[in-house]
Design a protein around this motif. Structure first.
Motif, short mmCIF file in Angstrom:
data_model
loop_
_atom_site.label_atom_id
_atom_site.label_comp_id
_atom_site.label_asym_id
_atom_site.label_seq_id
_atom_site.Cartn_x
_atom_site.Cartn_y
_atom_site.Cartn_z
N GLU A 1 -37.77 -35.34 55.11
CA GLU A 1 -38.59 -35.57 54.08
C GLU A 1 -39.80 -34.30 54.16
O GLU A 1 -39.73 -33.69 54.92
CB GLU A 1 -39.26 -37.08 53.89
N GLY A 2 -40.70 -34.39 53.18
CA GLY A 2 -41.67 -33.33 53.20
C GLY A 2 -41.65 -32.54 51.98
O GLY A 2 -40.78 -32.51 51.33
N VAL A 3 -42.62 -31.34 51.90
CA VAL A 3 -42.63 -30.63 50.96
C VAL A 3 -42.44 -29.14 51.53
O VAL A 3 -43.24 -28.72 52.25
CB VAL A 3 -44.21 -30.69 50.36
N SER A 4 -41.51 -28.45 51.01
CA SER A 4 -41.14 -27.21 51.50
C SER A 4 -42.29 -26.21 51.08
O SER A 4 -42.60 -26.31 50.04
CB SER A 4 -39.87 -26.65 50.80
N THR A 5 -42.59 -25.46 51.90
CA THR A 5 -43.78 -24.37 51.69
C THR A 5 -43.20 -23.18 51.89
O THR A 5 -42.17 -22.61 52.44
CB THR A 5 -44.96 -24.55 52.97
N LEU A 6 -43.96 -22.16 51.14
CA LEU A 6 -43.69 -20.67 51.03
C LEU A 6 -43.52 -20.05 52.54
O LEU A 6 -42.65 -19.38 52.47
CB LEU A 6 -44.53 -19.76 50.21
N GLY A 7 -44.34 -20.28 53.29
CA GLY A 7 -44.26 -19.73 54.48
C GLY A 7 -43.11 -20.04 55.29
O GLY A 7 -42.53 -19.24 55.81
N GLY A 8 -42.80 -21.42 55.00
CA GLY A 8 -41.42 -21.80 55.86
C GLY A 8 -40.02 -21.22 55.12
O GLY A 8 -39.38 -20.90 55.76
N VAL A 9 -40.27 -20.90 53.74
CA VAL A 9 -39.06 -20.41 52.98
C VAL A 9 -38.89 -18.98 53.59
O VAL A 9 -38.02 -18.16 53.96
CB VAL A 9 -39.37 -20.32 51.71
N ALA A 10 -40.37 -18.06 53.77
CA ALA A 10 -40.05 -16.97 54.45
C ALA A 10 -39.65 -16.82 55.98
O ALA A 10 -38.70 -15.99 56.31
CB ALA A 10 -41.38 -16.25 54.13
N ALA A 11 -40.34 -17.59 56.64
CA ALA A 11 -39.88 -17.64 57.98
C ALA A 11 -38.47 -18.14 58.25
O ALA A 11 -37.63 -17.54 59.49
CB ALA A 11 -40.79 -18.90 58.86
N ALA A 12 -37.66 -18.69 57.47
CA ALA A 12 -36.22 -19.15 57.33
C ALA A 12 -35.46 -18.06 56.61
O ALA A 12 -34.36 -18.10 56.75
CB ALA A 12 -36.19 -20.67 57.02
N ASN A 13 -35.97 -17.25 55.99
CA ASN A 13 -35.48 -16.41 55.13
C ASN A 13 -34.51 -17.05 54.23
O ASN A 13 -33.25 -16.62 54.10
CB ASN A 13 -34.60 -15.08 55.99
N ALA A 14 -34.89 -18.36 53.68
CA ALA A 14 -33.93 -19.26 52.97
C ALA A 14 -33.58 -18.44 51.85
O ALA A 14 -34.30 -18.14 50.69
CB ALA A 14 -34.72 -20.38 52.77
N SER A 15 -32.21 -18.44 51.56
CA SER A 15 -31.76 -17.70 50.37
C SER A 15 -30.31 -18.45 50.16
O SER A 15 -29.50 -18.97 50.98
CB SER A 15 -31.39 -16.36 50.73
N GLY A 16 -30.14 -18.62 48.67
CA GLY A 16 -29.22 -19.33 48.18
C GLY A 16 -28.09 -18.66 47.52
O GLY A 16 -27.81 -17.28 48.09
N PRO A 17 -27.30 -19.13 46.54
CA PRO A 17 -25.89 -18.51 45.97
C PRO A 17 -26.30 -16.96 45.55
O PRO A 17 -25.44 -16.25 45.59
CB PRO A 17 -25.41 -19.28 44.92
N ARG A 18 -27.42 -16.78 44.86
CA ARG A 18 -27.56 -15.59 44.05
C ARG A 18 -27.85 -14.44 45.17
O ARG A 18 -28.09 -13.20 44.75
CB ARG A 18 -28.72 -15.62 43.28
N ARG A 19 -27.58 -14.75 46.61
CA ARG A 19 -27.80 -13.44 47.58
C ARG A 19 -26.56 -12.47 47.32
O ARG A 19 -27.04 -11.36 47.58
CB ARG A 19 -27.70 -14.10 49.00
N VAL A 20 -25.50 -12.88 46.86
CA VAL A 20 -24.64 -11.78 46.54
C VAL A 20 -24.89 -10.78 45.72
O VAL A 20 -24.44 -9.89 45.52
CB VAL A 20 -23.44 -12.32 46.32
N GLN A 21 -25.93 -11.07 44.51
CA GLN A 21 -26.34 -10.27 43.53
C GLN A 21 -27.74 -9.47 43.70
O GLN A 21 -27.75 -8.48 43.54
CB GLN A 21 -26.45 -11.06 42.28
N VAL A 22 -28.53 -10.62 44.16
CA VAL A 22 -30.01 -9.80 44.39
C VAL A 22 -30.66 -9.79 45.82
O VAL A 22 -31.51 -9.38 45.87
CB VAL A 22 -30.89 -10.93 43.43
#
Lengths: 360, 477
Positions: free
Chosen positions: A92-113
């Motif tokens: 549970e919890g609220v995802s933060t921008l820092g966590g996104v960056a620290a995990a390099n979190a990337s979804g399906p559009r990675r193949v394009q962008v």
């Protein structure tokens, strides 16, 4: 500890007497950690948003939802399609921008962008000695000095505590359409590769539950044209689904959310994807394929040694089961790469206090 | 521009160093005759030259490794060199260094369309990477202006961009893996033809490291299917600020052209006299290129035209044929040549937030009047990467120094408005001493520690990127 400014964060890290367990929103941490909790949610707030320059700067603790809401108001978004792994990981919890960056979190559009790291214009972070450091900036092109932004992106907090993030954002295209085709595994994966090898600027290529999914986005006329052209090129029957809702399931691997088993994230050459899965013949497993087959999410029993079945590439243990404590979460590195990584960690965090135990 | 005093011990040992290099390389791969090494005395920043101790031209990763191990053992500095097209002095030798050129390493190792990558030796030129795949309808996206000559090794070292990076990104966004040889001679494989590297993103810090961390001998690069077509449109405005506002509106509208190029009046006039591209005589000119099928191009250009109309363009010309497209690009592509035809010039490369374009252009104009040196602006407007060309006379005593001081003032302005010193050319020696304008001591120290890890002896491409005073203790070893 919950710093509300970068200066407070520096002070806390400098004065820390033991390991620190970094947490943004606690929604995407991999593996278990030890140490006193360093809660970064107080470093919150969007300090700059220029829609005309496609730029946003915010504190690392800023909730992702707050950023997404602001962007949506100007018909913009984060192009790299941040996965929400709370369902998959049971968090549970609220995802933060820092966590996104620290995990390099990337979804399906990675193949394009590209990945999160490709949209990070700059970072501020505090190293393991409590020193605040800036890298990059807020402009689109920047080759001034060594690119520590990339080094920090995906480092899961072991090199420094990210305090501020500058991101490149993207306009939401006016239309999106997905070709959905019922296919066997080999044919489905081949269709994804063929689509990515076409000039039609595919922004998603996944295979889930017996169906190949191929997405195009852009202006309405262009999307209609490319959806048509792709069907002609790929052959066979395809349904065209407008909008992008079905990609949320791919992005978040919601197929595995409530299912029992260990979850692995396997990164391979797309054409090796089939072999990885056929190698599991006779072993109970489920698989979701993204990035044209370059990303395989595997659901297997605890005793299955997934790494032994990956020909070239990497496997990360995203969700472990009890009894898997001895299995490394992050893929083993070659001796030469491990030596460089150790050297960098020793320089950035000589006391080894930041997220100790993460990343080997 | 200061360079460190050459190491007398190494200069005295020149014969021994060359002899040692000859033991690890074939005879034709070691050049020590000063008449023959002269071609390596400078790169495209020709204002600065220095003869190296020797030049080596290895053919394989193993040979590169042997050279670096030998130089490491002897304590000899090494300056890596791609094709020598750096505008920042990135490949400028020192008198006590060995120049390691990768030009002979130009083979294609593997082409894989199903997985969208090509693996090449790093001496291969940028354009010939596309050349290896274009018959099959593919291309390699980063397109620096020097792409006919520049090597992938240099592109990786400088994280090169180009006119089309607005859509496709720069080198770092198109690089999947490298074979890196450390100064110790150790060979390290980093990344590969998959998207996740697994651990810490070493590839990300190697790209753009200006030869500070290691020598890249092989690279795995993303290739893409070529779009069905492309068409440029040219539009003129009666003020820089209006053209800048038009660019911002196009970007905000969600249209993603592959290129948005900007030229101001001094540049338009000079190129028109030189290239006769038929440009309108106006204050500011935009060239915008879009890609896709003919119908998709029409759809995008209709949208762009409607946005431009709100800014009352004084000229609007859509290409209707290959020949017209060529003419629209002709002036832009010959801009640097045109300026060189009328004057000596210095090309800057600062990047600013797009929203600051009108202010920065006005300030540059005011500063130009104060200093008494003319400036022409031609740049990538979509991403704020400016290229002010300061005109000066190399034969006039003091002019170069005035020009450099003016250039430094413009780069300070770029940093003040939230930008950076260099968007795509790199720091090299040219902007080395301005790094403290953009970075604090702590910021720089963090960068230096990365070099400490990769090159603990500080022998690779020394005296570049960082201010000399900041690195003195490390270089002294």
């Amino acid at each position: 500890m919950r710093p509300e400014t970068e200066a407070e964060l520096s002070e806390m890290v400098r004065g820390a007497e033991g390991s620190l367990l970094l947490r943004g929103g606690g929604t995407r941490r991999l593996g278990s950690g030890v140490g006193g909790l360093l809660d970064l949610s107080g470093l919150s707030g969007i300090s700059l948003y220029e829609p005309g320059a496609l730029t946003l700067v915010a504190g690392a603790g800023t909730p992702l939802t707050e950023v997404e809401a602001l962007l949506a108001g100007a018909r913009q978004r984060l192009a790299f399609e941040v996965p929400d792994l709370r369902g998959l990981l049971g968090r549970e919890g609220v995802s933060t921008l820092g966590g996104v960056a620290a995990a390099n979190a990337s979804g399906p559009r990675r193949v394009q962008v590209g990945a999160c790291r490709d949209h990070l214009l700059g970072l501020r972070f505090v190293n393991g000695m409590g020193v605040a450091i800036k890298s990059g900036g807020r402009v689109m092109k920047n080759v001034t000095g060594l690119d520590l932004v990339k080094l920090l992106a995906g480092s899961h907090g072991v090199l420094g505590v990210i305090s501020e993030v500058a991101l490149k954002v993207q306009a939401v295209p006016e239309a999106a359409a997905t070709l959905v085709g019922s296919r066997g595994l080999a044919d489905g994966l081949a269709a994804l590769r063929a689509a990515l090898g076409s000039p039609y600027d595919v922004s998603g290529a996944a295979y889930v539950d017996g169906a190949a999914l191929i997405r195009v986005e852009g202006m309405a006329g262009s999307v209609a044209y490319r959806a048509q052209a792709l069907q002609a090129r790929l052959g066979g029957a395809w349904d065209v689904v407008e909008g992008a809702d079905l990609w949320r399931g791919v992005r978040d691997v919601s197929a595995f959310a409530g299912a029992d088993g260990a979850v692995w994230r396997v990164s391979v050459k797309p054409s090796d994807a089939l072999a990885v899965v056929t190698g599991l013949a006779g072993v109970a497993h489920r698989a979701v394929f993204d990035w044209g087959g370059g990303l395989i999410w595997l659901l297997v029993a605890a005793e299955v040694d997934v790494r032994a079945r990956v020909p070239g590439g990497h496997a990360t243990l995203v969700r472990a089961l009890p009894g898997m404590e001895a299995v490394p979460v992050f893929p083993p590195e070659t001796a030469a790469v491990a030596a460089l990584t150790r050297g960098l960690r020793a320089q950035f965090d000589p006391r080894g206090i930041l997220n100790a135990g993460m990343m080997g | 521009m200061d360079m460190p005093k050459p190491d007398a011990r190494v200069l005295d040992a020149r014969e021994a160093v060359v002899a040692r290099l000859r033991t690890v390389l074939p005879g034709d791969a070691v050049i020590s005759d000063p008449a023959e090494t002269r071609a390596y005395d400078c790169d495209a920043l020709t204002a600065y030259r220095c003869a190296p101790l020797a030049v080596v031209l290895p053919r394989t990763t193993a040979e590169v490794s042997a050279v670096l191990a030998a130089c490491s053992a002897l304590g000899v500095k090494v300056v890596p060199r791609g094709s020598g097209t750096s505008l920042a002095g990135g490949a400028l030798p020192t008198a006590d260094c060995v120049v390691l050129g990768v030009a002979r390493m130009n083979a294609v190792i593997e082409t894989d369309y199903a997985n969208r990558f090509i693996k090449v030796q790093s001496g291969r030129t940028n354009l010939s990477v596309t050349g290896a795949v274009e018959a099959e309808g593919w291309f390699y996206a980063p397109d620096p202006s020097s792409q006919l000559a520049c090597a992938i090794a240099g592109n990786i070292a400088m994280n090169s961009g180009g006119a089309h990076c607005l859509k496709y990104g720069v080198t770092t966004n198109n690089l999947l893996g490298v074979t890196l040889v450390l100064m110790s001679g150790e060979v390290v494989e980093i990344g590969g033809p998959w998207l996740e590297a697994g651990g810490i993103d070493l590839l990300g810090v190697i790209c753009g490291s200006e030869g500070q961390l290691g020598v890249v001998t092989e690279a795995t690069l993303r290739i893409l299917p070529r779009p069905e077509g492309a068409r440029p449109v040219l539009m003129g405005f009666d003020a820089n600020a209006v053209a800048g506002a038009c660019v911002a509106d196009i970007i905000k509208a969600g249209i993603l052209p592959v290129a948005i190029e900007f030229m101001d009046r001094p540049c338009i006039r000079a190129t028109e006299e030189f290239a006769h591209a038929g440009y309108p005589d106006c204050e500011a000119l935009l060239i915008i290129e879009v890609e896709g099928s003919p119908a998709e191009i029409d759809e995008q250009l209709a949208r762009i035209k409607a946005i431009a109309a709100r800014h009352q363009p004084v000229a609007y010309r859509e290409s209707g044929s290959e020949e017209e497209s060529r003419k629209i690009w002709l002036g832009r592509k010959s801009a640097f040549g045109a300026m060189g035809n009328i004057n000596d010039y210095m090309c800057l490369d600062g990047t600013i937030p797009v929203s600051e374009l009108p202010f920065v252009l006005r300030r540059i104009g005011e500063m130009s009047a104060e200093v008494g040196l003319d400036v022409a602006n031609v740049f990538h407007a979509g991403d704020g990467n400016m290229h002010p060309l300061i005109l000066y006379d190399a034969n006039k005593p003091g002019d170069l120094e005035r020009c450099e001081a003016f250039g430094a003032a413009i780069l300070r302005l770029c940093v003040e408005v939230g930008g950076c010193l260099t968007g795509e050319h790199g720091v090299g020696i040219e902007k080395r001493d301005l790094m403290q304008v953009q970075f604090s001591d702590a910021d720089l120290e963090a960068q230096l520690t990365v070099k400490d890890v990769f090159d603990p002896g500080w022998l690779l491409n020394p005296a570049k990127v960082f201010p000399l005073a900041v690195t003195a203790a490390r270089r002294a070893g």
